[in-house]
Enzyme design. Structure first.
Site, PDB file in Angstrom:
ATOM      1  N   TYR A   1       4.033   0.737 -10.455  1.00 17.74           N
ATOM      2  CA  TYR A   1       2.765  -0.162 -10.637  1.00 17.74           C
ATOM      3  C   TYR A   1       2.915  -1.117 -11.787  1.00 17.74           C
ATOM      4  CZ  TYR A   1      -1.972  -0.427 -10.002  1.00 17.74           C
ATOM      5  OH  TYR A   1      -3.402  -0.979  -9.901  1.00 17.74           O
TER       6      TYR A   1
ATOM      7  N   HIS B   1      -4.898  -1.175  -1.668  1.00 25.15           N
ATOM      8  CA  HIS B   1      -4.075  -2.279  -1.080  1.00 25.15           C
ATOM      9  C   HIS B   1      -4.080  -2.075   0.200  1.00 25.15           C
ATOM     10  CE1 HIS B   1      -1.157  -5.306  -1.160  1.00 25.15           C
ATOM     11  NE2 HIS B   1      -1.246  -5.543  -2.545  1.00 25.15           N
TER      12      HIS B   1
ATOM     13  N   GLY C   1      -4.841   0.855  -5.583  1.00 30.08           N
ATOM     14  CA  GLY C   1      -5.512  -0.400  -6.013  1.00 30.08           C
ATOM     15  C   GLY C   1      -6.830  -0.275  -6.395  1.00 30.08           C
TER      16      GLY C   1
HETATM   17  O1  YXS Z   1      -4.686   3.279  12.428  1.00 24.53           O
HETATM   18  P1  YXS Z   1      -5.814   2.593  12.221  1.00 24.53           P
HETATM   19  O2  YXS Z   1      -5.476   1.175  12.824  1.00 24.53           O
HETATM   20  O3  YXS Z   1      -7.033   2.982  12.752  1.00 24.53           O
HETATM   21  O4  YXS Z   1      -6.107   2.186  10.896  1.00 24.53           O
HETATM   22  C1  YXS Z   1      -6.352   3.301   9.782  1.00 24.53           C
HETATM   23  C2  YXS Z   1      -5.400   3.281   8.529  1.00 24.53           C
HETATM   24  O5  YXS Z   1      -4.018   2.941   8.881  1.00 24.53           O
HETATM   25  C3  YXS Z   1      -6.079   2.341   8.118  1.00 24.53           C
HETATM   26  N1  YXS Z   1      -5.843   2.486   6.772  1.00 24.53           N
HETATM   27  C4  YXS Z   1      -5.047   1.242   5.960  1.00 24.53           C
HETATM   28  N2  YXS Z   1      -4.124   0.416   6.083  1.00 24.53           N
HETATM   29  C5  YXS Z   1      -3.867  -0.200   5.271  1.00 24.53           C
HETATM   30  N3  YXS Z   1      -3.695  -0.056   3.998  1.00 24.53           N
HETATM   31  C6  YXS Z   1      -4.333   1.196   3.757  1.00 24.53           C
HETATM   32  N4  YXS Z   1      -4.445   1.575   2.357  1.00 24.53           N
HETATM   33  C7  YXS Z   1      -5.104   1.894   4.698  1.00 24.53           C
HETATM   34  N5  YXS Z   1      -5.793   3.177   4.564  1.00 24.53           N
HETATM   35  C8  YXS Z   1      -6.327   3.224   5.774  1.00 24.53           C
HETATM   36  O6  YXS Z   1      -7.650   2.412   7.953  1.00 24.53           O
HETATM   37  C9  YXS Z   1      -7.783   3.030   9.470  1.00 24.53           C
HETATM   38  C10 YXS Z   1      -8.578   4.440   9.161  1.00 24.53           C
HETATM   39  O7  YXS Z   1      -7.647   5.360   8.527  1.00 24.53           O
HETATM   40  P2  YXS Z   1      -7.664   6.774   8.656  1.00 24.53           P
HETATM   41  O8  YXS Z   1      -7.611   7.221   9.949  1.00 24.53           O
HETATM   42  O9  YXS Z   1      -6.391   7.249   7.646  1.00 24.53           O
HETATM   43  O10 YXS Z   1      -9.131   7.130   7.915  1.00 24.53           O
HETATM   44  P3  YXS Z   1      -9.551   8.677   7.534  1.00 24.53           P
HETATM   45  O11 YXS Z   1     -10.894   8.632   7.076  1.00 24.53           O
HETATM   46  O12 YXS Z   1      -8.909   9.846   8.260  1.00 24.53           O
HETATM   47  O13 YXS Z   1      -8.765   8.681   6.111  1.00 24.53           O
HETATM   48  C11 YXS Z   1      -9.173   7.861   4.999  1.00 24.53           C
HETATM   49  C12 YXS Z   1      -8.033   7.754   3.901  1.00 24.53           C
HETATM   50  C13 YXS Z   1      -8.394   6.847   2.696  1.00 24.53           C
HETATM   51  C14 YXS Z   1      -7.718   9.334   3.275  1.00 24.53           C
HETATM   52  C15 YXS Z   1      -6.674   7.467   4.611  1.00 24.53           C
HETATM   53  O14 YXS Z   1      -6.739   6.385   5.414  1.00 24.53           O
HETATM   54  C16 YXS Z   1      -5.644   7.318   3.535  1.00 24.53           C
HETATM   55  O15 YXS Z   1      -5.128   7.973   3.001  1.00 24.53           O
HETATM   56  N6  YXS Z   1      -5.436   6.010   3.253  1.00 24.53           N
HETATM   57  C17 YXS Z   1      -4.174   5.430   2.409  1.00 24.53           C
HETATM   58  C18 YXS Z   1      -4.665   5.653   0.950  1.00 24.53           C
HETATM   59  C19 YXS Z   1      -3.798   5.019   0.083  1.00 24.53           C
HETATM   60  O16 YXS Z   1      -2.670   5.698  -0.042  1.00 24.53           O
HETATM   61  N7  YXS Z   1      -4.058   3.996  -0.464  1.00 24.53           N
HETATM   62  C20 YXS Z   1      -3.039   3.150  -1.448  1.00 24.53           C
HETATM   63  C21 YXS Z   1      -2.487   2.100  -0.757  1.00 24.53           C
HETATM   64  S1  YXS Z   1      -1.263   1.350  -1.841  1.00 24.53           S
HETATM   65  C22 YXS Z   1      -2.067   0.492  -3.009  1.00 24.53           C
HETATM   66  O17 YXS Z   1      -3.346   0.658  -3.357  1.00 24.53           O
HETATM   67  C23 YXS Z   1      -1.050   0.314  -4.286  1.00 24.53           C
HETATM   68  C24 YXS Z   1      -0.076  -0.675  -3.816  1.00 24.53           C
HETATM   69  S2  YXS Z   1      -0.664   1.470  -5.331  1.00 24.53           S
HETATM   70  O18 YXS Z   1      -0.171   2.599  -4.525  1.00 24.53           O
HETATM   71  O19 YXS Z   1       0.302   0.991  -6.028  1.00 24.53           O
HETATM   72  O20 YXS Z   1      -1.985   1.906  -6.091  1.00 24.53           O
END
Ligand code: YXS
Length: 259
Positions: free
Chosen positions: A138, A64, A108
């Site tokens: 969730y 998400h 998500g």
């Molecule tokens: O800073 P910029 O503008 O370059 O953007 C970065 C990140 O902020 C962005 N980005 C996201 N933006 C919004 N929502 C996200 N979920 C998200 N994930 C990433 O993408 C740009 C590159 O990210 P970066 O620099 O971290 O890349 P990386 O290759 O070092 O790391 C990749 C990840 C996926 C390991 C890392 O981006 C990460 O941990 N992302 C968050 C994953 C996460 O926690 N997702 C859950 C979101 S909440 C959700 O899905 C539900 C509500 S729930 O939680 O209930 O399941």
């Protein structure tokens, strides 16, 4: 720029999530484009759909879009939320949907992958469930979905720890239908999709819908439903929920107080 590419070859439709800069985050725009691609393929000649990331992705989808999570006090995973909507659309699609997973699957996006009918991964396709890391409650349909696919204990471990589940373990647990070497992933996926495309689409459509109806046949009293919604409100009304989102956006670890 389009966030999704759509292809159709030999009755096999492909939906490619193509937003590398933001790790295929499931923003409302990305979800809208996936939905449009799904509906176009359903109207067309596709008999099976493969949903995948761009080739060589290290992240299948980051889940998400945290920027789009509502402020505290509003349900972050409501029935009409774009992400929740696409989950229902894939589960209710008359076409079998195959998730071809390369790279990490987050939050998500795990539910998106699990909403597909068949999951094929490779050693890089880890699965990480993140609500507790961000302070999100969730939703009931999502939790039931996880329980049904991986069992209560594994679902609890995934939700409570927010630790990544390796592709090997996911295959061992039956979460992945197959895990194959990365270089064989595409060929393996499209061979299986081709086998499906040669079978009776009407029979498959009806069997898929029967499975969906039977899997969702949970008698839930109105009282129980209301209690579940009340429990979730405790979380999305909390300071911890706001802290989780602010910490993510501020690129710092959250400090949860349990309130
Ligand atoms: O800073 P910029 O503008 O370059 O953007 C970065 C990140 O902020 C962005 N980005 C996201 N933006 C919004 N929502 C996200 N979920 C998200 N994930 C990433 O993408 C740009 C590159 O990210 P970066 O620099 O971290 O890349 P990386 O290759 O070092 O790391 C990749 C990840 C996926 C390991 C890392 O981006 C990460 O941990 N992302 C968050 C994953 C996460 O926690 N997702 C859950 C979101 S909440 C959700 O899905 C539900 C509500 S729930 O939680 O209930 O399941």
């Amino acid at each position: 720029m389009a966030l999704v590419l759509t292809q159709l070859n030999d009755n096999i439709g492909t939906i490619i999530m193509n937003n590398p800069d933001h790790r295929n985050v499931l923003s409302s725009k990305m979800v809208e484009e996936i939905l449009q691609a799904l509906e176009a393929l359903e109207r067309g000649k596709a008999r099976v759909i493969v949903i995948r990331a761009y080739a060589g992705a290290k992240v299948w989808s980051a889940g998400h879009d945290v920027n789009e999570l509502p402020v505290a006090g509003r349900d972050p995973l409501a029935y009409s939320d774009p992400l929740v909507t696409i989950l229902r659309s894939i589960q209710a699609s008359p076409l079998p949907v195959v998730a071809m997973l390369e790279g990490g699957v987050w939050g998500g996006a795990c539910d998106l992958a699990l909403s597909c009918d068949i999951l094929i991964g490779c050693p890089t396709s880890s699965i990480t469930m993140t609500p507790a890391k961000i302070g999100v409650p969730y939703n009931a349909s999502g939790i039931l979905h996880f329980m049904g696919i991986m069992g209560v204990n594994i679902a609890k471990e995934m939700f409570f720890s927010a630790q990544s589940l390796s592709a090997e373990r996911a295959e061992r647990l039956g979460i992945l239908n197959h895990m194959v070497p990365e270089r064989e992933l595409e060929e393996f996926t499209y061979k299986l999709a081709g086998n499906i495309a040669r079978n009776s689409p009407l029979s498959i459509k009806v069997i898929k819908e029967q499975i969906r109806l039977l899997a969702n046949a949970h008698p839930l009293s109105p009282h129980t439903f209301e209690r579940v919604q009340g429990l979730r409100r405790l979380v999305y009304d909390s300071k911890d929920y706001a802290e989780g989102i602010n910490a993510f956006l501020g690129k710092r670890p959250p400090v949860f107080q349990g309130e």
